[in-house]
Write a protein that holds these residues in place. Structure first.
Motif, PDB file in Angstrom:
ATOM      1  N   SER A   1       0.832  -1.201   0.000  1.00  0.00           N
ATOM      2  CA  SER A   1       0.000   0.000   0.000  1.00  0.00           C
ATOM      3  C   SER A   1       0.871   1.257   0.000  1.00  0.00           C
ATOM      4  O   SER A   1       2.046   1.232   0.392  1.00  0.00           O
ATOM      5  N   ALA A   2       0.283   2.365  -0.391  1.00  0.00           N
ATOM      6  CA  ALA A   2       1.019   3.622  -0.507  1.00  0.00           C
ATOM      7  C   ALA A   2       1.497   4.135   0.847  1.00  0.00           C
ATOM      8  O   ALA A   2       2.460   4.908   0.924  1.00  0.00           O
ATOM      9  N   ASP A   3       0.839   3.725   1.927  1.00  0.00           N
ATOM     10  CA  ASP A   3       1.188   4.217   3.263  1.00  0.00           C
ATOM     11  C   ASP A   3       2.415   3.542   3.854  1.00  0.00           C
ATOM     12  O   ASP A   3       2.948   4.004   4.862  1.00  0.00           O
ATOM     13  N   THR A   4       2.867   2.434   3.279  1.00  0.00           N
ATOM     14  CA  THR A   4       3.980   1.679   3.841  1.00  0.00           C
ATOM     15  C   THR A   4       5.296   2.075   3.189  1.00  0.00           C
ATOM     16  O   THR A   4       5.413   2.056   1.961  1.00  0.00           O
ATOM     17  N   PRO A   5       6.307   2.447   3.997  1.00  0.00           N
ATOM     18  CA  PRO A   5       7.626   2.754   3.424  1.00  0.00           C
ATOM     19  C   PRO A   5       8.190   1.549   2.689  1.00  0.00           C
ATOM     20  O   PRO A   5       8.020   0.412   3.128  1.00  0.00           O
ATOM     21  N   LYS A   6       8.852   1.791   1.581  1.00  0.00           N
ATOM     22  CA  LYS A   6       9.421   0.716   0.768  1.00  0.00           C
ATOM     23  C   LYS A   6      10.944   0.839   0.737  1.00  0.00           C
ATOM     24  O   LYS A   6      11.500   1.913   0.976  1.00  0.00           O
ATOM     25  N   PRO A   7      11.629  -0.247   0.419  1.00  0.00           N
ATOM     26  CA  PRO A   7      13.081  -0.154   0.217  1.00  0.00           C
ATOM     27  C   PRO A   7      13.384   0.769  -0.960  1.00  0.00           C
ATOM     28  O   PRO A   7      12.557   0.963  -1.856  1.00  0.00           O
ATOM     29  N   ASP A   8      14.568   1.323  -0.971  1.00  0.00           N
ATOM     30  CA  ASP A   8      14.975   2.192  -2.082  1.00  0.00           C
ATOM     31  C   ASP A   8      14.896   1.422  -3.406  1.00  0.00           C
ATOM     32  O   ASP A   8      15.342   0.277  -3.496  1.00  0.00           O
ATOM     33  N   GLY A   9      14.329   2.061  -4.415  1.00  0.00           N
ATOM     34  CA  GLY A   9      14.244   1.441  -5.731  1.00  0.00           C
ATOM     35  C   GLY A   9      13.236   0.309  -5.815  1.00  0.00           C
ATOM     36  O   GLY A   9      13.330  -0.544  -6.705  1.00  0.00           O
ATOM     37  N   PHE A  10      12.240   0.297  -4.918  1.00  0.00           N
ATOM     38  CA  PHE A  10      11.237  -0.783  -4.915  1.00  0.00           C
ATOM     39  C   PHE A  10      10.493  -0.836  -6.243  1.00  0.00           C
ATOM     40  O   PHE A  10      10.000   0.164  -6.745  1.00  0.00           O
ATOM     41  N   GLU A  11      10.413  -2.058  -6.822  1.00  0.00           N
ATOM     42  CA  GLU A  11       9.664  -2.283  -8.058  1.00  0.00           C
ATOM     43  C   GLU A  11       8.913  -3.608  -7.939  1.00  0.00           C
ATOM     44  O   GLU A  11       9.513  -4.677  -7.893  1.00  0.00           O
ATOM     45  N   GLN A  12       7.594  -3.523  -7.859  1.00  0.00           N
ATOM     46  CA  GLN A  12       6.786  -4.731  -7.738  1.00  0.00           C
ATOM     47  C   GLN A  12       6.749  -5.486  -9.058  1.00  0.00           C
ATOM     48  O   GLN A  12       6.457  -4.923 -10.110  1.00  0.00           O
ATOM     49  N   LEU A  13       7.048  -6.788  -8.992  1.00  0.00           N
ATOM     50  CA  LEU A  13       7.003  -7.635 -10.182  1.00  0.00           C
ATOM     51  C   LEU A  13       5.695  -8.398 -10.269  1.00  0.00           C
ATOM     52  O   LEU A  13       5.124  -8.549 -11.348  1.00  0.00           O
ATOM     53  N   SER A  14       5.222  -8.922  -9.137  1.00  0.00           N
ATOM     54  CA  SER A  14       3.972  -9.681  -9.137  1.00  0.00           C
ATOM     55  C   SER A  14       3.437  -9.802  -7.715  1.00  0.00           C
ATOM     56  O   SER A  14       4.199  -9.724  -6.743  1.00  0.00           O
ATOM     57  N   LEU A  15       2.130  -9.980  -7.608  1.00  0.00           N
ATOM     58  CA  LEU A  15       1.453 -10.258  -6.340  1.00  0.00           C
ATOM     59  C   LEU A  15       0.336 -11.230  -6.663  1.00  0.00           C
ATOM     60  O   LEU A  15      -0.591 -10.902  -7.392  1.00  0.00           O
ATOM     61  N   GLU A  16       0.434 -12.440  -6.119  1.00  0.00           N
ATOM     62  CA  GLU A  16      -0.515 -13.484  -6.481  1.00  0.00           C
ATOM     63  C   GLU A  16      -0.904 -14.307  -5.264  1.00  0.00           C
ATOM     64  O   GLU A  16      -0.312 -14.167  -4.185  1.00  0.00           O
ATOM     65  N   ASN A  17      -1.887 -15.177  -5.458  1.00  0.00           N
ATOM     66  CA  ASN A  17      -2.364 -16.064  -4.392  1.00  0.00           C
ATOM     67  C   ASN A  17      -2.192 -17.511  -4.834  1.00  0.00           C
ATOM     68  O   ASN A  17      -3.091 -18.103  -5.436  1.00  0.00           O
ATOM     69  N   PRO A  18      -1.035 -18.126  -4.545  1.00  0.00           N
ATOM     70  CA  PRO A  18      -0.823 -19.530  -4.920  1.00  0.00           C
ATOM     71  C   PRO A  18      -1.832 -20.429  -4.215  1.00  0.00           C
ATOM     72  O   PRO A  18      -2.221 -20.176  -3.079  1.00  0.00           O
ATOM     73  N   GLU A  19      -2.246 -21.496  -4.876  1.00  0.00           N
ATOM     74  CA  GLU A  19      -3.245 -22.404  -4.316  1.00  0.00           C
ATOM     75  C   GLU A  19      -2.742 -23.843  -4.246  1.00  0.00           C
ATOM     76  O   GLU A  19      -3.525 -24.772  -4.078  1.00  0.00           O
ATOM     77  N   ASP A  20      -1.439 -24.031  -4.373  1.00  0.00           N
ATOM     78  CA  ASP A  20      -0.892 -25.386  -4.434  1.00  0.00           C
ATOM     79  C   ASP A  20      -1.179 -26.184  -3.171  1.00  0.00           C
ATOM     80  O   ASP A  20      -1.471 -27.381  -3.218  1.00  0.00           O
ATOM     81  N   SER A  21      -1.083 -25.546  -2.000  1.00  0.00           N
ATOM     82  CA  SER A  21      -1.218 -26.273  -0.735  1.00  0.00           C
ATOM     83  C   SER A  21      -2.661 -26.441  -0.299  1.00  0.00           C
ATOM     84  O   SER A  21      -2.948 -27.226   0.606  1.00  0.00           O
ATOM     85  N   GLY A  22      -3.580 -25.703  -0.886  1.00  0.00           N
ATOM     86  CA  GLY A  22      -4.965 -25.757  -0.447  1.00  0.00           C
ATOM     87  C   GLY A  22      -5.245 -24.873   0.753  1.00  0.00           C
ATOM     88  O   GLY A  22      -6.381 -24.795   1.222  1.00  0.00           O
ATOM     89  N   LEU A  23      -4.217 -24.188   1.279  1.00  0.00           N
ATOM     90  CA  LEU A  23      -4.370 -23.280   2.409  1.00  0.00           C
ATOM     91  C   LEU A  23      -4.117 -21.851   1.932  1.00  0.00           C
ATOM     92  O   LEU A  23      -3.447 -21.636   0.931  1.00  0.00           O
ATOM     93  N   PRO A  24      -4.652 -20.858   2.651  1.00  0.00           N
ATOM     94  CA  PRO A  24      -4.464 -19.464   2.228  1.00  0.00           C
ATOM     95  C   PRO A  24      -2.986 -19.101   2.107  1.00  0.00           C
ATOM     96  O   PRO A  24      -2.177 -19.451   2.968  1.00  0.00           O
ATOM     97  N   ALA A  25      -2.642 -18.393   1.043  1.00  0.00           N
ATOM     98  CA  ALA A  25      -1.256 -17.968   0.812  1.00  0.00           C
ATOM     99  C   ALA A  25      -1.251 -16.767  -0.114  1.00  0.00           C
ATOM    100  O   ALA A  25      -2.179 -16.558  -0.898  1.00  0.00           O
ATOM    101  N   ALA A  26      -0.206 -15.970  -0.009  1.00  0.00           N
ATOM    102  CA  ALA A  26      -0.006 -14.830  -0.906  1.00  0.00           C
ATOM    103  C   ALA A  26       1.489 -14.683  -1.137  1.00  0.00           C
ATOM    104  O   ALA A  26       2.295 -14.913  -0.228  1.00  0.00           O
TER     105      ALA A  26
END
Length: 267
Positions: free
Chosen positions: A170-195
């Protein structure tokens, strides 16, 4: 409520009093999930026991067992089953455990001092460090000798893996210098909640200056009903596969404290 960003965990933290209220509230939810998980585990164990009996009755190979760390046999013990040492009897000792899953080359299974099991690269074990945490066990870091790679494990405070990572990006959270998001996903391999969040950063607090960092941050619910994070760090210059492989191996072998886990499934 005044909140500050915990750079070691890359997460938000607040005053102890208010944090404790949150932890108490979530502990009730965790206990409910643990009770449900416990019932599922009991049913699963009963099913495995029945399957083992049935397969043994048919004189077929037994099912995969639970993982145990291999120990070096004592002198005079080769690890073979009882029987003719020349050729064997052709039958398997029913009391002997099933073979352990095979770790990837260069990795080692570690029973960490904080109580969890994880697999890390062999030469990282001697470079283990911890950071105090206001929630759960200490933040554990395993590093390569040159400091260019790291595996981090800790308990997650938020109510879900997705909420935890959404707050971080989120915009309110400080990020490391040069932060660049590549992906944000919800894997489902285990059948349990994950991100899972994958990103680049020019530098990270307290870490070596190696150029651009590649980070894979995986937050998930484990078999004990609690939420954990396992994050893999490394140089972007040699591609992304190394960090992903380190993370996937750690996840496959992770077992939370005071828990009996199924043997990892390996190819």
């Amino acid at each position: 409520m005044v909140r500050v960003f915990d750079a070691d965990r890359q997460d938000w933290a607040g005053p102890e009093e208010e944090q404790q209220i949150v932890v108490d509230q979530r502990r009730d939810g965790v206990r409910q999930r643990q009770a449900l998980r416990g019932a599922v585990v009991v049913l699963a164990v009963c099913g495995v026991a029945f399957g083992t009996w049935a397969l043994g009755w048919k004189d077929e190979p037994g099912p995969r067992g639970y993982f145990t760390v291999r120990e070096t046999p004592a002198p005079g013990q080769s690890g073979e089953t009882n029987g003719d040492p020349g050729g064997g009897t052709g039958t398997e000792d029913p009391a002997s455990p099933s073979p352990s899953a095979t770790l990837p080359l260069g990795f080692e299974s570690v029973q960490d001092e904080e109580g969890f099991r994880v697999a890390v690269q062999e030469d990282w074990v001697e470079n283990r460090q911890t950071v105090d945490s206001i929630h759960g066990f200490d933040v554990v870091n395993y590093r390569s000798a040159d400091g260019s790679r790291r595996l981090q494990i800790y308990e997650v405070l938020e109510a879900s893996p997705e909420e935890s990572l959404q707050e971080f990006v989120s915009a309110d959270t400080p990020k490391p210098d040069g932060f660049e998001q590549l992906s944000l996903e919800n894997p489902e391999d285990s059948g349990l909640p994950a991100a899972r969040l994958e990103y680049l950063a020019d530098s990270l607090k307290g870490e070596e200056e190696i150029g651009t960092w590649h980070v894979v941050d995986h937050r998930f619910e484990s078999v004990d009903g609690k939420l954990y994070a396992i994050t893999s760090y490394g140089p972007e210059s040699d591609g992304f596969d190394d960090e992903r492989n380190v993370l996937e191996t750690a996840l496959a072998w992770f077992c939370p404290p005071a828990t009996v886990c199924p043997e990892p499934v390996t190819e």
